[in-house]
Design a protein around this motif. Structure first.
Motif, PDB file in Angstrom:
ATOM      1  N   ILE A 104      54.565  86.336  44.791  1.00 28.14           N
ATOM      2  CA  ILE A 104      55.975  86.314  45.201  1.00 28.14           C
ATOM      3  C   ILE A 104      56.476  87.728  45.469  1.00 28.14           C
ATOM      4  O   ILE A 104      57.152  87.994  46.474  1.00 28.14           O
ATOM      5  CB  ILE A 104      56.844  85.628  44.123  1.00 28.14           C
ATOM      6  N   ALA A 105      56.140  88.651  44.553  1.00 26.54           N
ATOM      7  CA  ALA A 105      56.572  90.040  44.724  1.00 26.54           C
ATOM      8  C   ALA A 105      55.966  90.655  45.975  1.00 26.54           C
ATOM      9  O   ALA A 105      56.636  91.402  46.710  1.00 26.54           O
ATOM     10  CB  ALA A 105      56.186  90.853  43.488  1.00 26.54           C
ATOM     11  N   GLY A 108      57.779  89.376  49.062  1.00 25.63           N
ATOM     12  CA  GLY A 108      59.084  90.026  49.181  1.00 25.63           C
ATOM     13  C   GLY A 108      58.975  91.457  49.673  1.00 25.63           C
ATOM     14  O   GLY A 108      59.751  91.896  50.531  1.00 25.63           O
ATOM     15  N   SER A 124      62.168  87.546  47.920  1.00 25.69           N
ATOM     16  CA  SER A 124      61.434  86.805  46.889  1.00 25.69           C
ATOM     17  C   SER A 124      62.207  85.563  46.454  1.00 25.69           C
ATOM     18  O   SER A 124      61.623  84.486  46.267  1.00 25.69           O
ATOM     19  CB  SER A 124      61.159  87.705  45.680  1.00 25.69           C
ATOM     20  N   THR A 128      60.876  81.745  47.110  1.00 26.30           N
ATOM     21  CA  THR A 128      60.713  80.859  45.950  1.00 26.30           C
ATOM     22  C   THR A 128      61.480  79.563  46.153  1.00 26.30           C
ATOM     23  O   THR A 128      60.957  78.466  45.897  1.00 26.30           O
ATOM     24  CB  THR A 128      61.193  81.555  44.663  1.00 26.30           C
ATOM     25  N   LEU A 363      58.925  84.532  39.484  1.00 23.82           N
ATOM     26  CA  LEU A 363      60.002  85.322  40.087  1.00 23.82           C
ATOM     27  C   LEU A 363      60.603  86.290  39.075  1.00 23.82           C
ATOM     28  O   LEU A 363      60.940  87.428  39.411  1.00 23.82           O
ATOM     29  CB  LEU A 363      61.088  84.376  40.620  1.00 23.82           C
ATOM     30  N   ASN A 366      59.556  89.997  38.485  1.00 25.14           N
ATOM     31  CA  ASN A 366      60.157  91.078  39.273  1.00 25.14           C
ATOM     32  C   ASN A 366      61.235  91.823  38.507  1.00 25.14           C
ATOM     33  O   ASN A 366      61.518  92.988  38.777  1.00 25.14           O
ATOM     34  CB  ASN A 366      60.773  90.498  40.558  1.00 25.14           C
TER      35      ASN A 366
END
Length: 440
Positions: A104-105, A108, A124, A128, A363, A366
């Motif tokens: 996810i990071a 992003g 991100s 998500t 998530l 992060n």
């Protein structure tokens, strides 16, 4: 006409394609980019080694799912002591969540490179939310088709190296004539490549998805007697069933081999991209996919940069549902919850609840100050410890006649599986040694 042929081709393929493609997630792309940037083309030969090993283990997992019609966790519950199951969950669950967080990071961060005015965390959040909507609200058949077509994103990585104009004679030399040194860092990179390509979560996903497909086929058989059409005109029901199983095993083998081949081809082209574009220019320190994308821009041009970045976002969109779904199958089967991707949300709230929590925790990484690089390190350690154990269990399961009947492993499968077990055990030992006892 061409689109119809593509559609027909994809509809004929099953879980193996998605499993292989999801192995090339942003985390894997980061590892392959590091290998190419740091060592040029010196690690290309690993593509030839990893393909048969990956294919052998994934074929066993698919066959277990086909014969038992249940996931790997359920089979473990039935045939192994509970401590084995709990130990597997203890290591697998946090590893998968960390992997989701890293992906996810990465998505992003790469999206931020394309649109600098928007902060990475907002991308991100959007990714998500979109992924959760797709996973929860799309019917299983459509969900799987979406994942199949996302596999096409990987083709972007085949284009990029041709823009860097590699020396193909040198490429072939490194591909077929490996040169291994005693350098600690290079050995560590080989361990990382092996751990990235043969990841434990893929074993669970492959088994569960094949089991899901078997359930769908059985429903079709019950509704319109398709088994008779597929199996021919045998009057004996056992003969028909045996023929159907033979056809399914044949299709499954082709599907798995194509999926693993795609995974390794993409691995080859990513290493080739970094090895021909970054390594000769002295760009050696690549730790994340966004660094790889940024480094490509000045040396390989804007088009290479854009294709590489788009590929990261697409592979993340493919891999995260696989990671989340795999985790949910593990937890749900271990706790005895009913639910799968074929059921709607209101009939499998616990199952989808695990996916929601997993993506939100990913998530949250992060915000906790854990960088994608740290998350990948922890993931590699956890995967490294569990891989040999799970591979040993898969080998035992695939050779157990009480479970597999006449569909146990061939000698060739056992040979490749044994080599995989030895290499992954050695990798686990080296990984732990390098991390905790030899930092120099």
């Amino acid at each position: 006409m061409m689109w119809r042929k593509v559609k027909k081709f994809f509809s004929a393929l099953g879980p193996g394609l998605v499993t292989g493609a999801s192995d090339d997630d942003p985390s894997g792309i980061a590892t392959y980019s590091q290998a190419g940037a740091k060592y040029g083309l010196a690690t290309l030969w690993t593509v030839i080694i990893t393909f048969p090993l990956m294919a052998a283990i994934q074929e066993m997992c698919a066959r277990i799912g086909l014969v038992t019609s249940v996931g790997l966790t359920t089979t473990l519950k039935k045939h192994y002591p509970r401590p084995v199951l709990y130990l597997m969950i203890l290591f697998s669950v946090p590893a998968i969540i960390l992997n989701i967080g890293a992906d996810i990071a990465s998505m992003g961060a790469v999206a931020n490179l394309l649109f600098p005015s928007v902060a990475p965390i907002w991308f991100s959040l959007v990714f998500t939310a979109l992924l959760l909507i797709v996973i929860i609200f799309l019917p299983y058949a459509k969900f799987v088709n979406v994942l199949k077509y996302l596999c096409l994103v990987l083709l972007l990585y085949i284009i990029v190296p041709f823009l860097t104009r590699p020396d193909w004679s040198e490429v072939l030399h490194h591909l077929f004539l490996p040169r291994i040194t005693a350098d600690r860092e290079q050995i560590g990179m080989l361990v990382a490549i092996l751990g990235t390509t043969i990841s434990p979560y893929l074993f669970f996903w492959q088994t569960n998805m094949v089991a899901e497909d078997v359930k769908v086929i059985r429903k079709q058989v019950m509704v319109n007697k398709r088994m008779i059409i597929v199996a021919g005109n045998e009057a004996d029901p056992r003969a028909r069933e045996k023929r159907v199983m033979g056809l399914l095993l044949q299709k499954m083998g082709l599907d798995v081999n194509l999926g693993m081949l795609l995974s390794n081809v993409i691995m080859f082209f990513i290493i080739l991209t970094a090895g021909t574009a970054l390594f000769p220019k002295g760009v050696r320190n690549i730790e994340t996919v966004e660094q790889a994308a940024q480094a490509l821009r000045p040396v390989a041009g804007d088009l290479s940069y854009l294709l590489f970045a788009a590929g990261v976002i697409g592979t993340g969109a493919l891999a995260i549902p696989v990671l989340g779904g795999c985790l949910s199958y593990i937890v749900s089967e271990a706790l005895g919850w009913k639910g799968d991707l074929d059921k709607k949300f209101d009939r499998a709230k616990g199952f989808y609840g695990v996916i929601i929590v997993a993506l939100l925790l990913g998530l949250l990484i992060n915000y906790l100050g854990i960088s994608p690089v740290q998350a990948l390190l922890y993931t590699a350690l956890l995967y490294g410890v569990t891989s040999p154990v799970i591979i040993a269990i898969i080998l035992h399961l695939a050779n157990n006649k009480k479970i597999m009947g006449e569909h146990t492993n061939s000698r060739w499968s056992n040979f490749l599986g044994g080599i995989t077990l030895i290499l992954m055990t050695l990798s686990a030992v080296l990984l732990v040694y390098f991390q905790f006892f030899n930092r120099s």
